[in-house]
Design a protein around this motif. Structure first.
Motif: not given
Lengths: 279, 321
Positions: B1-27
């Motif tokens: 089991m990893s000791d990271l509870v959250i690990e993201t790579a380039g996480l993105t959400k686009i609404y229309g033309r707006q990048r509401a979440v823009d390439s988030i890398d998180l540990s």
């Protein structure tokens, strides 16, 4: 206020820890149980907001009286004869018309955020929607029984007896449950309850009035007859009428059930596809 | 089991033309409180909604407790809880009915569901309000039942979206106590807030989010240190003197001096504390009357200003749906 002042959360922090520690994770609830639980929620909402029964009680009574006495003399010669023709149809109309409230209720849930909580739970995905439609089924049943009672009071004497009437209502509820999936889908793609009601009303008008509910299609022009004969509501009404009149049930029963299955398959799938990532 | 509870790579959400979440890398490591700090519309809620499987990412990937939020969404849901920014319980139902409903959905059967509801109501000091409809609750009680509803089954990771927005200070302190109790019990909390003092008090680590991007990360002290060794606050007695005082400070300190919203206040990030005394003397020589002259650690407000070039409460972007 008293609850607020009596409770001190600072002193209850240890009890929060206790409450967390004492929680043993129970086995996962199955699809049937979670759907029924959501149905129970719908009934609790009726208990707390009984006004929502207004549409299922007043509307059918109004429809029945209005159509029977407004058209009875003109269409069938007397209201007594017309009620025999129109009663099963007006039942269908009353119930199908109020199904559209399902859509606006769901939209309200989504906007309030409580649906986010349900969607974040580890449960069978469609259960909040299935449960909601089951709860609505109870409202539809209330509407059916009230409509039937009004029709009986003004002279309807169905030859099918109690069994026939209940069988007709059962078929109607199955169709209403299936139709509900169109409204759940609409509520996931449209953003306001008003827009959903608008589109739903627009969809229901030709389905309900362009059918054999009020008059014999033989009196209609050819193009309208063509529509009436492909309209699934006509098949539903014919089958319900046969059940209630104690007459032999034709192929319309199968067609109505096939439409129900088709609606669930198509709009149920569309709904669940949008449910994963709604607006 | 990893000791990271959250690990993201380039996480993105686009609404229309707006990048509401823009390439988030998180540990995010297991344990404690991780804060998402940012103004309204920065993308905090959208990020949390992707991590709690409520919406699908458009690009990138995220693993929560080692499970992919798209392909293994059901596993994620089994181990995390979410308390949304808005009512996350049914307002028409009573407190007890809401918790019993959730207990049943989590698999408690028969009377066990009611007992679990009673237990939680007692723990959160809500037993007196058990039979009351939630819409009649006060703001603080609402927040407590929202959080209690997330703890019917103890989650490994709890998402709290702006838990204290709109609460009075007392209710806010109650929520803070609850969060501390959860952390002490071993639950990891990811908390979003637009209140800098909240992140300062609660969060072990903070990600500063602005316009869909993470613009800084670290402990509260690290973020403060990144701005400079300290901040000088000078309030002139008369507004008219501010411009002149600013010139003196710029000359003596050799760093930029910001004019704050307060028309008498000047703020400067200090690199060399030795020059501060000279600046004070210079102000006196210029006969500029001062109301306040203080040197301290920068607040997170100043950190935000320094990182983004605009204040944290500038609600210039609309929160994306």
């Amino acid at each position: 206020m008293s609850a607020e002042t009596k409770a001190s959360v600072a002193s209850s922090a240890p009890t929060i820890a206790d409450a967390l520690a004492s929680a043993s994770r129970p086995p996962r609830a199955n699809a049937l149980s979670t759907s029924i639980t959501f149905g129970w929620r719908a009934l609790l909402k009726i208990k707390h907001v009984p006004e929502q029964l207004f549409d299922v009680t007043v509307f059918p009574v109004m429809m029945t009286l209005l159509f029977t006495y407004l058209f009875g003399g003109a269409i069938a010669g007397s209201t007594g004869e017309y009620i025999a023709y129109i009663a099963p149809g007006v039942l269908v109309q009353s119930v199908l018309f109020i199904t559209m409230y399902t859509g606006s209720n769901l939209r309200t849930d989504i906007d309030r955020g409580v649906f986010d909580r349900f969607r974040s739970l580890p449960i069978w995905r469609p259960s909040p929607l299935v449960g909601m439609l089951l709860g609505d089924g109870v409202r539809f049943l209330v509407a059916s029984l009230i409509t039937a009672a009004v029709c009986l009071a003004i002279g309807w004497r169905p030859a099918g007896g109690v069994i026939g009437v209940l069988a007709g209502i059962a078929l109607l509820l199955v169709f209403a449950f299936s139709l509900g999936w169109i409204w759940t889908f609409l509520s996931l793609i449209l953003r306001t309850p008003q827009a959903i009601m608008g589109v739903a009303g627009f969809t229901l008008m030709p389905l309900l009035f362009g059918s054999n509910i009020f008059v014999d299609p033989a009196t209609m022009p050819g193009w309208l007859q063509a529509w009436v004969s492909v309209n699934p509501v006509s098949d539903l009404v014919t089958a319900v009428r046969a059940l209630m009149d104690g007459a032999p049930v034709g192929g319309e029963l199968g067609i109505a059930l096939a439409w129900s299955a088709g609606l669930v398959a198509v709009f149920g799938s569309l709904t669940m596809w949008r449910y994963r990532d709604p607006r | 089991m990893s000791d990271l509870v959250i690990e993201t790579a380039g996480l993105t959400k686009i609404y229309g033309r707006q990048r509401a979440v823009d390439s988030i890398d998180l540990s995010v490591p297991r344990g404690g409180v991780h804060g998402f700090l940012g103004p309204n519309g920065a993308g905090k809620t959208t990020a949390i909604r992707m991590l709690s499987t409520l919406i699908l990412p458009d690009e990138g990937s995220a693993r929560v407790l080692g499970y992919d939020v798209v392909r293994e969404a059901d596993h994620v849901r089994s181990h995390v809880s979410l308390t949304g920014q808005f009512a996350s319980v049914d307002e028409d139902l009573t407190g007890h009915e809401n918790l019993r409903l959730l207990a049943r959905l989590h698999g408690y059967r028969g009377t066990a569901a009611g007992e679990r509801a009673d237990q939680l109501l007692a723990a959160f000091g809500l037993d007196d309000a058990a039979g009351k409809q939630v819409k009649k609750f006060s703001g603080g009680m609402r927040r407590r039942i929202d959080i209690a509803a997330s703890l019917v089954v103890t989650p490994e990771l709890l998402f709290l979206d702006e838990p204290t927005t709109g609460l009075d200070p007392r209710a806010r302190n109650e929520v803070w106590d609850i969060v501390r109790a959860l952390v002490a019990h071993g639950t990891t909390v990811l908390l979003t807030t637009q209140y800098l003092d909240e992140a300062d008090h609660l969060a072990d680590r903070i990600s500063v989010i602005d316009r869909g991007r993470i613009i800084a990360e670290g402990t509260s002290s690290e973020l403060k240190a990144s701005v400079g060794s300290g901040t000088l606050h000078v309030r002139v007695m008369h507004r008219a003197d501010r411009a002149r005082a600013r010139d003196v400070l710029v000359r003596e300190l050799g760093v930029p001096v910001e004019e704050a919203h307060d028309p008498q206040l000047l703020v400067a990030a200090i690199e060399d504390r030795g020059r501060v005394t000279r600046a004070l003397t210079a102000l006196e020589e210029e006969r500029l009357e001062l109301a306040q002259f203080a040197l301290g650690q920068p607040t997170l407000d100043e950190v935000f200003l320094a990182l983004t070039g605009h204040a944290a409460d500038d609600a210039d972007a609309e929160e994306a749906a």
